[in-house]
Structure formats: C-alpha cells, structure tokens
Design a protein around this motif. Structure first.
Motif, PDB file in Angstrom:
ATOM      1  N   TYR A 102       0.845  -1.196   0.000  1.00  0.00           N
ATOM      2  CA  TYR A 102       0.000   0.000   0.000  1.00  0.00           C
ATOM      3  C   TYR A 102       0.881   1.247   0.000  1.00  0.00           C
ATOM      4  O   TYR A 102       1.823   1.342   0.784  1.00  0.00           O
ATOM      5  N   LEU A 103       0.566   2.210  -0.835  1.00  0.00           N
ATOM      6  CA  LEU A 103       1.357   3.428  -1.001  1.00  0.00           C
ATOM      7  C   LEU A 103       1.566   4.191   0.299  1.00  0.00           C
ATOM      8  O   LEU A 103       2.619   4.784   0.522  1.00  0.00           O
ATOM      9  N   TYR A 104       0.566   4.196   1.162  1.00  0.00           N
ATOM     10  CA  TYR A 104       0.599   5.045   2.356  1.00  0.00           C
ATOM     11  C   TYR A 104       1.353   4.433   3.538  1.00  0.00           C
ATOM     12  O   TYR A 104       1.612   5.106   4.524  1.00  0.00           O
ATOM     13  N   VAL A 105       1.733   3.172   3.454  1.00  0.00           N
ATOM     14  CA  VAL A 105       2.441   2.498   4.546  1.00  0.00           C
ATOM     15  C   VAL A 105       3.922   2.889   4.500  1.00  0.00           C
ATOM     16  O   VAL A 105       4.529   2.953   3.438  1.00  0.00           O
ATOM     17  N   GLY A 106       4.523   3.151   5.662  1.00  0.00           N
ATOM     18  CA  GLY A 106       5.934   3.506   5.729  1.00  0.00           C
ATOM     19  C   GLY A 106       6.825   2.284   5.617  1.00  0.00           C
ATOM     20  O   GLY A 106       6.652   1.311   6.356  1.00  0.00           O
ATOM     21  N   ARG A 107       7.762   2.326   4.674  1.00  0.00           N
ATOM     22  CA  ARG A 107       8.717   1.242   4.441  1.00  0.00           C
ATOM     23  C   ARG A 107      10.114   1.817   4.312  1.00  0.00           C
ATOM     24  O   ARG A 107      10.294   3.017   4.118  1.00  0.00           O
ATOM     25  N   SER A 108      11.101   0.957   4.369  1.00  0.00           N
ATOM     26  CA  SER A 108      12.507   1.367   4.257  1.00  0.00           C
ATOM     27  C   SER A 108      12.863   1.701   2.816  1.00  0.00           C
ATOM     28  O   SER A 108      12.210   1.249   1.876  1.00  0.00           O
ATOM     29  N   ILE A 109      13.964   2.447   2.690  1.00  0.00           N
ATOM     30  CA  ILE A 109      14.543   2.728   1.375  1.00  0.00           C
ATOM     31  C   ILE A 109      16.042   2.481   1.463  1.00  0.00           C
ATOM     32  O   ILE A 109      16.717   2.996   2.351  1.00  0.00           O
ATOM     33  N   ARG A 110      16.547   1.670   0.543  1.00  0.00           N
ATOM     34  CA  ARG A 110      17.997   1.459   0.398  1.00  0.00           C
ATOM     35  C   ARG A 110      18.382   2.055  -0.953  1.00  0.00           C
ATOM     36  O   ARG A 110      17.906   1.610  -1.993  1.00  0.00           O
ATOM     37  N   ALA A 111      19.232   3.031  -0.935  1.00  0.00           N
ATOM     38  CA  ALA A 111      19.614   3.738  -2.158  1.00  0.00           C
ATOM     39  C   ALA A 111      20.565   2.908  -3.024  1.00  0.00           C
ATOM     40  O   ALA A 111      21.303   2.058  -2.526  1.00  0.00           O
ATOM     41  N   VAL A 112      20.530   3.190  -4.324  1.00  0.00           N
ATOM     42  CA  VAL A 112      21.491   2.641  -5.265  1.00  0.00           C
ATOM     43  C   VAL A 112      22.188   3.811  -5.975  1.00  0.00           C
ATOM     44  O   VAL A 112      21.590   4.865  -6.177  1.00  0.00           O
ATOM     45  N   TYR A 113      23.430   3.598  -6.300  1.00  0.00           N
ATOM     46  CA  TYR A 113      24.199   4.602  -7.013  1.00  0.00           C
ATOM     47  C   TYR A 113      23.770   4.570  -8.479  1.00  0.00           C
ATOM     48  O   TYR A 113      23.779   3.514  -9.109  1.00  0.00           O
ATOM     49  N   VAL A 114      23.368   5.705  -9.004  1.00  0.00           N
ATOM     50  CA  VAL A 114      22.765   5.767 -10.336  1.00  0.00           C
ATOM     51  C   VAL A 114      23.695   5.232 -11.423  1.00  0.00           C
ATOM     52  O   VAL A 114      23.264   4.503 -12.311  1.00  0.00           O
ATOM     53  N   ASN A 115      24.987   5.512 -11.349  1.00  0.00           N
ATOM     54  CA  ASN A 115      25.911   5.066 -12.384  1.00  0.00           C
ATOM     55  C   ASN A 115      26.115   3.562 -12.396  1.00  0.00           C
ATOM     56  O   ASN A 115      26.651   3.015 -13.353  1.00  0.00           O
ATOM     57  N   ASP A 116      25.699   2.877 -11.327  1.00  0.00           N
ATOM     58  CA  ASP A 116      25.796   1.419 -11.260  1.00  0.00           C
ATOM     59  C   ASP A 116      24.472   0.747 -11.582  1.00  0.00           C
ATOM     60  O   ASP A 116      24.328  -0.454 -11.457  1.00  0.00           O
ATOM     61  N   ALA A 117      23.472   1.525 -11.993  1.00  0.00           N
ATOM     62  CA  ALA A 117      22.116   1.009 -12.196  1.00  0.00           C
ATOM     63  C   ALA A 117      22.074  -0.059 -13.278  1.00  0.00           C
ATOM     64  O   ALA A 117      22.797  -0.005 -14.274  1.00  0.00           O
ATOM     65  N   VAL A 118      21.203  -1.031 -13.073  1.00  0.00           N
ATOM     66  CA  VAL A 118      20.954  -2.066 -14.060  1.00  0.00           C
ATOM     67  C   VAL A 118      20.211  -1.423 -15.229  1.00  0.00           C
ATOM     68  O   VAL A 118      19.275  -0.664 -15.034  1.00  0.00           O
ATOM     69  N   ALA A 119      20.621  -1.705 -16.438  1.00  0.00           N
ATOM     70  CA  ALA A 119      19.958  -1.128 -17.622  1.00  0.00           C
ATOM     71  C   ALA A 119      18.505  -1.566 -17.667  1.00  0.00           C
ATOM     72  O   ALA A 119      18.186  -2.713 -17.396  1.00  0.00           O
ATOM     73  N   GLU A 120      17.644  -0.643 -18.009  1.00  0.00           N
ATOM     74  CA  GLU A 120      16.199  -0.946 -18.074  1.00  0.00           C
ATOM     75  C   GLU A 120      15.813  -1.481 -19.424  1.00  0.00           C
ATOM     76  O   GLU A 120      16.186  -1.174 -20.447  1.00  0.00           O
TER      77      GLU A 120
END
Length: 167
Positions: free
Chosen positions: A149-167
């Motif tokens: 659910y959008l309104y529930v609080g959850r964790s966020i683990r950041a990723v470095y953009v230059n290491d991103a998996v190609a979409e």
C-alpha cells in the motif's frame, strides 16, 4: 548499493520509514494522510519524490524492481543478527555484501514486524492504483518483490545511479 538504509546511522540501523513517493517521515501513516494526487503515477523519477536523491544527492536513487530481483536471483541470502538487529546479509558473486535489516513497516503510528520482516520500496508503481512495488522478506525465506500500500511507511535502500541495471 548504499551501505545503509536512508536515515540510518550505521549499516545495521533500521533507518527511516517512508510512504511511497514521500521524502520525509511523519507521525501518522494512513490513506488519509497520503496525498495521492501529488504523487507520481508510474515511477519515481524526480528528486521531489525520491527520498534517496533528496538525502544523498543526484547520484543516488530508489532501486528499481529489476535491481531488487537481481539481488534475489543472483546473490546468497544469510539471515543474521547484527548489533541487535535481525536481517539478511546479501552476498554478491563478487564477494561484496550488504546488510538489509528487517525494519518492519509503519501503519498508523506503530512500527510493526520489526526484526521479523523487511519491506523496501522500489521506484515503481504497481498496475493497481493503490500499490507500489516493494521488496519483502521474512526471516525464513529469500525476498520477493510484491505490492505494498502506497501510504504504509517502508525502508529505502539507495542505489548509485551510475551502477544502475539497464532498463
């Protein structure tokens, strides 16, 4: 991958819990405190909706579903207790690892399932309007990407953009 959750003081700390698309914690998480019309419709792509970018700068973002699926399918998951926090050490093929604490979630004003389950937002909305995609894991099994659910609080683990998996 970042070495800790957004808002955490150390790699094993639980960190902050956010509603999807919001960049600050709040006292009460409910469908009534979540302002739907101000949130992105499909994917978090702007800093104003990405807590990782807001906290760490433009080189960082919230992970995609594909990036979490790579952790699930390509890495070894080991349940551990570190600094009194349960979670998974996730070890990549290159030997590098990250620790994802079982931070639980927050609905209303009470954190639930802390040290039992981990819930981490992706940057992507579900096909159903009331959900976004989320990594979810129990202590007795590897993670899956499901809906939250959008309104529930959850964790966020950041990723470095230059290491991103190609979409």
């Amino acid at each position: 991958w970042g070495d800790r959750n957004i808002g955490a003081k150390s790699p094993t700390d639980f960190g902050s819990l956010y509603a999807w698309g919001e960049i600050k914690e709040k006292e009460y998480y409910s469908i009534y405190s979540y302002v739907e019309q101000l949130k992105p419709s499909v994917k978090i792509t702007e800093a104003k909706h990405d807590a990782a970018t807001t906290e760490l700068g433009s080189e960082w973002s919230i992970p995609t579903e594909k990036q979490f699926n790579e952790l699930i399918t390509e890495c070894i998951w080991v349940w551990k207790k570190v600094d009194n926090h349960n979670g998974y050490e996730i070890i990549g093929k290159n030997g590098n690892s990250i620790f994802l604490p079982a931070s639980g979630w927050i609905q209303s004003s009470e954190v639930e399932y802390r040290n039992q389950y981990g819930y981490y937002w992706t940057s992507e909305r579900s096909s159903s309007s009331q959900f976004a995609r989320s990594l979810q894991f129990p202590k007795d099994g590897k993670g899956i990407v499901g809906n939250g659910y959008l309104y529930v609080g959850r964790s966020i683990r950041a990723v470095y953009v230059n290491d991103a998996v190609a979409e």
